[in-house]
Scaffold this motif. Structure first.
Motif, PDB file in Angstrom:
ATOM      1  N   ASN A 115       1.048  -1.312   0.257  1.00 21.53           N
ATOM      2  CA  ASN A 115      -0.378   0.104   0.130  1.00 21.53           C
ATOM      3  C   ASN A 115       0.908   1.520  -0.067  1.00 21.53           C
ATOM      4  O   ASN A 115       1.112   2.667   1.268  1.00 21.53           O
ATOM      5  N   ALA A 116       1.247   1.917  -1.361  1.00 22.91           N
ATOM      6  CA  ALA A 116       2.563   2.501  -1.469  1.00 22.91           C
ATOM      7  C   ALA A 116       1.778   3.922  -1.305  1.00 22.91           C
ATOM      8  O   ALA A 116       0.295   3.344  -2.567  1.00 22.91           O
ATOM      9  N   LEU A 117       1.456   4.999  -1.901  1.00 22.73           N
ATOM     10  CA  LEU A 117       0.794   5.366  -1.976  1.00 22.73           C
ATOM     11  C   LEU A 117       1.200   6.963  -2.766  1.00 22.73           C
ATOM     12  O   LEU A 117       3.408   7.836  -2.168  1.00 22.73           O
ATOM     13  N   SER A 118       1.721   8.028  -3.506  1.00 25.54           N
ATOM     14  CA  SER A 118       1.518   9.002  -3.978  1.00 25.54           C
ATOM     15  C   SER A 118       1.484   9.998  -2.373  1.00 25.54           C
ATOM     16  O   SER A 118       0.834  10.311  -2.021  1.00 25.54           O
ATOM     17  N   ALA A 119       2.618  11.221  -2.583  1.00 24.03           N
ATOM     18  CA  ALA A 119       2.741  12.778  -1.615  1.00 24.03           C
ATOM     19  C   ALA A 119       1.049  13.108  -1.285  1.00 24.03           C
ATOM     20  O   ALA A 119       0.648  13.572  -0.471  1.00 24.03           O
ATOM     21  N   LYS A 120       1.168  13.074  -3.235  1.00 22.66           N
ATOM     22  CA  LYS A 120      -0.319  13.919  -3.205  1.00 22.66           C
ATOM     23  C   LYS A 120      -1.416  13.094  -2.573  1.00 22.66           C
ATOM     24  O   LYS A 120      -3.167  14.070  -2.230  1.00 22.66           O
ATOM     25  N   ASN A 121      -1.714  11.916  -2.356  1.00 24.98           N
ATOM     26  CA  ASN A 121      -2.625  11.246  -1.823  1.00 24.98           C
ATOM     27  C   ASN A 121      -2.898  11.043  -0.482  1.00 24.98           C
ATOM     28  O   ASN A 121      -3.444   9.988   0.204  1.00 24.98           O
ATOM     29  N   VAL A 122      -2.089  11.269   0.314  1.00 25.41           N
ATOM     30  CA  VAL A 122      -1.712  10.713   1.853  1.00 25.41           C
ATOM     31  C   VAL A 122      -3.102  11.556   2.942  1.00 25.41           C
ATOM     32  O   VAL A 122      -3.712  10.317   3.244  1.00 25.41           O
ATOM     33  N   HIS A 124      -5.562  12.363   1.014  1.00 26.97           N
ATOM     34  CA  HIS A 124      -6.308  12.411  -0.297  1.00 26.97           C
ATOM     35  C   HIS A 124      -6.426  11.518  -0.895  1.00 26.97           C
ATOM     36  O   HIS A 124      -5.774  11.486  -1.775  1.00 26.97           O
ATOM     37  N   TRP A 125      -7.261  10.588  -0.555  1.00 28.82           N
ATOM     38  CA  TRP A 125      -7.988   9.361  -0.975  1.00 28.82           C
ATOM     39  C   TRP A 125      -8.701   9.338  -2.218  1.00 28.82           C
ATOM     40  O   TRP A 125      -8.668   8.518  -3.311  1.00 28.82           O
ATOM     41  N   SER A 126      -9.518  10.404  -2.067  1.00 27.41           N
ATOM     42  CA  SER A 126     -10.843  10.727  -3.552  1.00 27.41           C
ATOM     43  C   SER A 126      -9.936  10.719  -4.971  1.00 27.41           C
ATOM     44  O   SER A 126      -8.129  11.859  -4.786  1.00 27.41           O
ATOM     45  N   LEU A 127      -9.753  10.851  -6.266  1.00 27.89           N
ATOM     46  CA  LEU A 127      -9.665  11.100  -7.682  1.00 27.89           C
ATOM     47  C   LEU A 127      -8.855  12.484  -7.502  1.00 27.89           C
ATOM     48  O   LEU A 127     -10.041  13.745  -6.962  1.00 27.89           O
ATOM     49  N   PRO A 128      -8.069  12.933  -8.473  1.00 31.34           N
ATOM     50  CA  PRO A 128      -7.495  11.478  -9.179  1.00 31.34           C
ATOM     51  C   PRO A 128      -6.133  11.654  -8.221  1.00 31.34           C
ATOM     52  O   PRO A 128      -6.281  12.082  -6.883  1.00 31.34           O
ATOM     53  N   ASN A 129      -6.052  10.431  -8.635  1.00 31.99           N
ATOM     54  CA  ASN A 129      -4.534   9.481  -7.584  1.00 31.99           C
ATOM     55  C   ASN A 129      -4.005   9.136  -8.368  1.00 31.99           C
ATOM     56  O   ASN A 129      -4.033   9.248  -9.708  1.00 31.99           O
ATOM     57  N   TYR A 130      -2.477   9.502  -7.680  1.00 29.08           N
ATOM     58  CA  TYR A 130      -1.154   9.341  -8.551  1.00 29.08           C
ATOM     59  C   TYR A 130      -0.361   8.175  -8.120  1.00 29.08           C
ATOM     60  O   TYR A 130      -0.775   7.469  -7.074  1.00 29.08           O
ATOM     61  N   SER A 131       0.723   8.300  -9.190  1.00 22.88           N
ATOM     62  CA  SER A 131       1.826   6.480  -9.203  1.00 22.88           C
ATOM     63  C   SER A 131       2.711   7.150  -7.818  1.00 22.88           C
ATOM     64  O   SER A 131       2.794   8.408  -6.936  1.00 22.88           O
ATOM     65  N   ALA A 132       3.289   6.095  -7.120  1.00 26.06           N
ATOM     66  CA  ALA A 132       3.743   6.424  -5.892  1.00 26.06           C
ATOM     67  C   ALA A 132       4.934   6.215  -6.285  1.00 26.06           C
ATOM     68  O   ALA A 132       6.230   6.677  -5.623  1.00 26.06           O
ATOM     69  N   PHE A 133       5.728   6.035  -7.573  1.00 25.43           N
ATOM     70  CA  PHE A 133       6.873   5.274  -8.095  1.00 25.43           C
ATOM     71  C   PHE A 133       7.625   6.388  -9.292  1.00 25.43           C
ATOM     72  O   PHE A 133       6.586   6.150 -10.126  1.00 25.43           O
ATOM     73  N   SER A 134       8.177   7.126  -9.257  1.00 30.32           N
ATOM     74  CA  SER A 134       8.690   7.218 -10.754  1.00 30.32           C
ATOM     75  C   SER A 134       9.065   5.886 -11.504  1.00 30.32           C
ATOM     76  O   SER A 134       9.173   4.693 -11.127  1.00 30.32           O
ATOM     77  N   ARG A 135       9.457   6.563 -12.911  1.00 27.63           N
ATOM     78  CA  ARG A 135       9.563   5.544 -13.898  1.00 27.63           C
ATOM     79  C   ARG A 135      11.125   4.645 -13.917  1.00 27.63           C
ATOM     80  O   ARG A 135      11.547   4.013 -14.056  1.00 27.63           O
ATOM     81  N   GLU A 136      11.277   5.498 -13.479  1.00 27.32           N
ATOM     82  CA  GLU A 136      12.848   5.458 -13.203  1.00 27.32           C
ATOM     83  C   GLU A 136      12.849   3.864 -11.878  1.00 27.32           C
ATOM     84  O   GLU A 136      13.603   3.068 -11.732  1.00 27.32           O
ATOM     85  N   GLU A 137      12.193   4.012 -11.114  1.00 28.69           N
ATOM     86  CA  GLU A 137      12.392   2.797 -10.134  1.00 28.69           C
ATOM     87  C   GLU A 137      11.446   2.041 -10.231  1.00 28.69           C
ATOM     88  O   GLU A 137      12.057   0.879  -9.593  1.00 28.69           O
ATOM     89  N   ILE A 138      10.199   1.818 -11.254  1.00 24.97           N
ATOM     90  CA  ILE A 138       9.842   1.130 -11.500  1.00 24.97           C
ATOM     91  C   ILE A 138      11.154  -0.367 -12.669  1.00 24.97           C
ATOM     92  O   ILE A 138      10.513  -1.264 -13.067  1.00 24.97           O
ATOM     93  N   GLU A 139      11.689   0.783 -13.665  1.00 27.55           N
ATOM     94  CA  GLU A 139      12.890   0.135 -14.478  1.00 27.55           C
ATOM     95  C   GLU A 139      13.856  -0.245 -13.261  1.00 27.55           C
ATOM     96  O   GLU A 139      13.776  -1.502 -13.747  1.00 27.55           O
ATOM     97  N   ALA A 140      14.348   0.403 -12.289  1.00 29.92           N
ATOM     98  CA  ALA A 140      14.750  -0.726 -11.481  1.00 29.92           C
ATOM     99  C   ALA A 140      14.612  -2.009 -10.603  1.00 29.92           C
ATOM    100  O   ALA A 140      15.403  -2.964 -10.508  1.00 29.92           O
ATOM    101  N   VAL A 141      13.098  -1.794  -9.930  1.00 27.31           N
ATOM    102  CA  VAL A 141      12.290  -2.483 -10.237  1.00 27.31           C
ATOM    103  C   VAL A 141      12.330  -4.351 -10.512  1.00 27.31           C
ATOM    104  O   VAL A 141      13.089  -5.311 -10.656  1.00 27.31           O
TER     105      VAL A 141
END
Length: 321
Positions: A115-122, A124-141
């Motif tokens: 249950n990771a969260l974007s800083a923008k949704n900590v 505010h859980w309503s829409l819009p919801n944002y990614s918790a990870f950058s593209r660089e992090e996703i590619e690293a995993v």
């Protein structure tokens, strides 16, 4: 002709009443979930049932529990019982406070993201919801798993699926940013006898471990898996997902879809690594909710095998199954 038309109108009215009744029941369940969700606390007195350690101190797999992405579940918080269960089997569990990179993942055997969260949704859980990870992090995993790492990715109901959408998608999974409910299975039990707990080596364990016949989940989301994945938890034909604009608000006209055959748990062997995906988090910990201290997770009635299920999942990720 008039009799036929009259019967048809009456029959349609009955169907409409049945649908409305099911939605009322779902709304009532959601209301209860809201109250409980707002007061979820980890059970600090929890002690694992497991007393036999698979791993010794010299061969302990290193498990990183992510805390770098505003995670709802943390080592000292709601996932403290989760950590205790892993430690009971000999895993070395450490907090991950760094953004994902080749360097930060270098020494890890298993990465757990719950249950990771974007800083923008900590707050505010309503829409819009944002990614918790950058593209660089996703590619690293992605590259870390491809080279032999094991990922345990958990994303509960809205807004968590959207926060982890990119991380799941790079391995071929499609998250649904909603709230799932099985209208004919209010306890949300997944059972081998019903075919909703799918055949998998994880259910058998190592031979010395107990076979898993039934587990219990607590709301969450439903997702679609790639063809080469193996399902674990499968929703029946009475399961739906509601996708509201505002968190925990379900006005008339809220979009909903059938999630018959969709998954709440699945595994994937990915090149040299392994991936486990779950759309529900509470089932792997022990929580007390609300003023009545309702038991959730591995300590709930009906969830007696959830702890062993978690241990078997971890053994699969560690390559022991």
């Amino acid at each position: 002709m008039l009799v036929t038309q009259s019967w048809s109108v009456e029959h349609n009215n009955l169907i409409t009443k049945d649908v409305l009744m099911l939605k009322f029941i779902f709304s009532l369940l959601v209301f209860v979930s809201i109250s409980l969700n707002a007061q979820q606390l980890g059970d600090n007195n929890f002690k694992p049932k497991n007393t036999t350690s698979t791993f010794s101190k010299t061969e302990s797999p290193l498990v990183l529990l992510d805390e770098a992405h505003h995670n709802f579940h943390t080592m000292d918080g709601r996932y403290q019982p989760f950590v205790k269960i892993l430690q009971s089997d000999g895993y070395l569990v450490k907090k991950n406070k760094a953004l994902f990179s080749k360097e930060s993942l270098a020494h890890a055997d298993i990465l757990v993201i719950s249950n990771a969260l974007s800083a923008k949704n900590v707050k505010h859980w309503s829409l819009p919801n944002y990614s918790a990870f950058s593209r660089e992090e996703i590619e690293a995993v992605y590259h870390w798993v491809k080279d032999g790492g094991s990922l345990f990715l958990i994303a509960d109901h809205m807004p968590f699926p959207k926060a982890a959408e990119g991380m799941a998608a790079i391995f071929g999974f499609q998250f649904n940013n909603g709230y799932v409910e099985d209208l004919n299975n209010k306890e949300q039990m997944f059972e081998q006898s019903r075919g909703t707990l799918a055949a998998h080596p994880i259910l058998i364990g190592t031979g010395s471990k107990e076979e898993i016949k039934a587990v219990k989940a607590f709301t969450g989301q439903a997702f679609l898996s790639p063809p080469n994945a193996k399902p674990l938890l499968v929703f029946a034909d009475s399961a739906i997902s509601l996708m509201p604009k505002k968190s925990w608000k379900f006005p008339q006209g809220t979009p909903e879809i059938s999630v018959n055959g969709w998954h709440q748990g699945a595994t994937l062997e990915f090149h040299q690594g392994r991936v486990v995906i779950f759309g529900e988090a509470a089932m792997f910990t022990a929580q007390m909710s609300g003023k009545a201290k309702r038991k959730m997770g591995v300590i709930a009635d009906g969830a007696e095998q959830n702890e062993q299920f978690l241990l078997n999942i971890m053994l699969w990720l560690a390559g022991k199954i």
